[in-house]
Design a protein around this motif. Structure first.
Motif, PDB file in Angstrom:
ATOM      1  N   VAL A 215       0.822  -1.213   0.000  1.00 55.05           N
ATOM      2  CA  VAL A 215       0.000   0.000   0.000  1.00 55.05           C
ATOM      3  C   VAL A 215       0.854   1.260   0.000  1.00 55.05           C
ATOM      4  O   VAL A 215       0.450   2.315  -0.493  1.00 55.05           O
ATOM      5  N   MET A 216       2.081   1.163   0.522  1.00 54.55           N
ATOM      6  CA  MET A 216       2.934   2.338   0.628  1.00 54.55           C
ATOM      7  C   MET A 216       3.680   2.659  -0.659  1.00 54.55           C
ATOM      8  O   MET A 216       4.294   3.716  -0.773  1.00 54.55           O
ATOM      9  N   ALA A 217       3.659   1.765  -1.647  1.00 55.89           N
ATOM     10  CA  ALA A 217       4.435   1.986  -2.866  1.00 55.89           C
ATOM     11  C   ALA A 217       4.063   3.300  -3.563  1.00 55.89           C
ATOM     12  O   ALA A 217       4.948   4.130  -3.833  1.00 55.89           O
ATOM     13  N   PRO A 218       2.774   3.552  -3.861  1.00 57.01           N
ATOM     14  CA  PRO A 218       2.443   4.836  -4.494  1.00 57.01           C
ATOM     15  C   PRO A 218       2.689   6.027  -3.579  1.00 57.01           C
ATOM     16  O   PRO A 218       3.044   7.113  -4.045  1.00 57.01           O
ATOM     17  N   VAL A 219       2.510   5.834  -2.267  1.00 51.86           N
ATOM     18  CA  VAL A 219       2.769   6.926  -1.323  1.00 51.86           C
ATOM     19  C   VAL A 219       4.254   7.293  -1.334  1.00 51.86           C
ATOM     20  O   VAL A 219       4.626   8.477  -1.381  1.00 51.86           O
ATOM     21  N   LEU A 220       5.110   6.282  -1.298  1.00 56.28           N
ATOM     22  CA  LEU A 220       6.554   6.525  -1.319  1.00 56.28           C
ATOM     23  C   LEU A 220       6.960   7.195  -2.625  1.00 56.28           C
ATOM     24  O   LEU A 220       7.785   8.111  -2.641  1.00 56.28           O
ATOM     25  N   PHE A 221       6.373   6.732  -3.717  1.00 56.83           N
ATOM     26  CA  PHE A 221       6.650   7.292  -5.036  1.00 56.83           C
ATOM     27  C   PHE A 221       6.345   8.784  -5.063  1.00 56.83           C
ATOM     28  O   PHE A 221       7.162   9.606  -5.503  1.00 56.83           O
TER      29      PHE A 221
END
Length: 289
Positions: A215-221
Motif C-alpha cells: 500500500v505504501m508503494a504509491p505513497v513513497l513514489f
C-alpha cells in the motif's frame, strides 16, 4: 465550485501524508546520509501490527500509538544492526542494504498477514458541511493531525538542544563532532523519528485505500516526488512538495484524466526542476573546479 473544494481538501489530506513520509525520509537522509528505501515496508508492517492490536480488542487510538512506537523501535534496531556496522561513507552499501531489507520485510508481511486487502478503521466517520460542500471528516482529521506532527517536528528542530544537535550534524558531521555532538545518538533518534512519521502517515492513509503489503508503494513514489520538488535536503520542502503533489494529483484525476494523473503531475514537477534544479526550497551548491 463545491467539487473543486472537495477535490482540494482531499488533495491536501493526501499531500499531508506524502509530506509526513517525505519529512521522515529527509530527516534520516540529512542526519545519516542514508536514503532509507525500507521505510515503506517497515511502516506497512507497523500498520499491520496496529491493525492486529485493534482486532485483538485494543482501543483504536492506543493501537495507532502502539504502531507508531513499534515503528520507532524497529527503526532504531535496523540502524544499529544493519546500517551502523557498515561504517561511515558507505552510501551505496547502505542503499543496497535498505532495498534488500525492504524486500525481506515485504515478504514477511505478505506471509504473516496475507496479500489480501484489509479494511482499516477510520478515526472518525461521516462528513462535515462547509457552505454547500460536504467534506469527509477523516480528511480534515488527517490534515489536522499531520499539521500538528509537522509543527512538533519544527519545534524540535528550532527550539530544543536536541534539534540544534541534529541540525549541526546535518550541516557538517565533522564540525558537529568537534563541538561535542554525539553523531550516533543523533542518528538513532533520526531513524526512530523518521519511521514514526512515515508510519503515522500510512495510518492516516490506510482508511481511505485499505491495507495491503504494498500500500505504501504509491505513497513513497509521490513522497519522493515531493522531496525532489521541494528540495532534497529541505524539511520544509518535503512538506510543501508533498502538499503540492497531493493537490495536483487530485486535480489531475478530477479535471484531466485519472489515467494520466501521474503523467500530468510529474510533468509539472519536471518542468519546475528544469527551471530550479535544486527544488523550491533547496540550496544551490557551487563547487570550485
Amino acid at each position: 465550485m463545491d467539487q473543486l473544494l472537495i477535490t482540494i481538501v482531499s488533495g491536501l489530506a493526501n499531500g499531508a501524508v506524502y509530506g509526513l513520509v517525505g519529512l521522515g525520509l529527509v530527516i534520516v537522509f540529512r542526519s545519516t546520509d542514508v536514503m532509507n528505501f525500507a521505510m515503506a515496508s517497515m511502516a506497512t508492517m507497523a500498520a499491520y501490527v496496529a491493525l492486529s492490536l485493534n482486532g485483538a480488542g485494543l482501543v483504536l487510538v492506543l493501537a495507532l500509538v502502539a504502531g507508531v512506537g513499534f515503528a520507532a523501535v524497529s527503526g532504531l534496531v535496523v540502524r544499529e544492526v544493519l546500517i551502523r556496522p557498515l561504517g561511515e561513507g558507505r552510501l551505496f552499501a547502505a542503499l543496497v542494504v535498505t532495498m534488500g531489507f525492504s524486500l525481506i520485510v515485504e515478504h514477511f508481511v505478505s506471509t504473516r498477514w496475507s496479500e489480501q486487502p484489509r479494511s482499516f478503521p477510520r478515526v472518525v466517520d461521516g462528513t462535515l458541511q462547509i457552505g454547500s460542500s460536504r467534506l469527509a471528516t477523516q480528511d480534515l482529521v488527517v490534515i489536522v493531525v499531520a499539521g500538528v506532527a509537522m509543527a512538533a517536528v519544527a519545534f524540535l528542530f528550532t527550539r530544543t538542544p536536541l534539534g540544534s544537535a541534529m541540525r549541526a550534524v546535518a550541516e557538517s558531521a565533522d564540525t558537529a563532532k568537534v563541538l561535542g555532538v554525539d553523531a550516533h545518538k543523533v542518528a538513532r533518534i533520526a531513524w526512530m523519528l523518521g519511521l514514526a512519521l512515515a508510519t503515522l502517515g500510512i495510518l492516516l492513509y490506510a482508511p481511505k485505500t485499505g491495507l495491503t503489503p504494498v500500500v505504501m508503494a504509491p505513497v513513497l513514489f509521490r513522497a519522493f516526488a515531493g522531496i525532489f520538488l521541494g528540495g532534497l535536503t529541505s524539511m520544509t520542502g518535503a512538506v510543501v512538495g508533498g502538499l503540492i503533489i497531493g493537490v495536483l494529483d487530485n486535480l489531475a484525476a478530477s479535471y484531466v484524466s485519472a489515467s494520466f494523473r501521474d503523467t500530468f503531475v510529474f510533468s509539472i514537477a519536471v518542468l519546475v526542476l528544469l527551471v530550479r534544479p535544486q527544488g523550491i526550497f533547496g540550496r544551490q551548491i557551487f563547487e570550485r573546479v
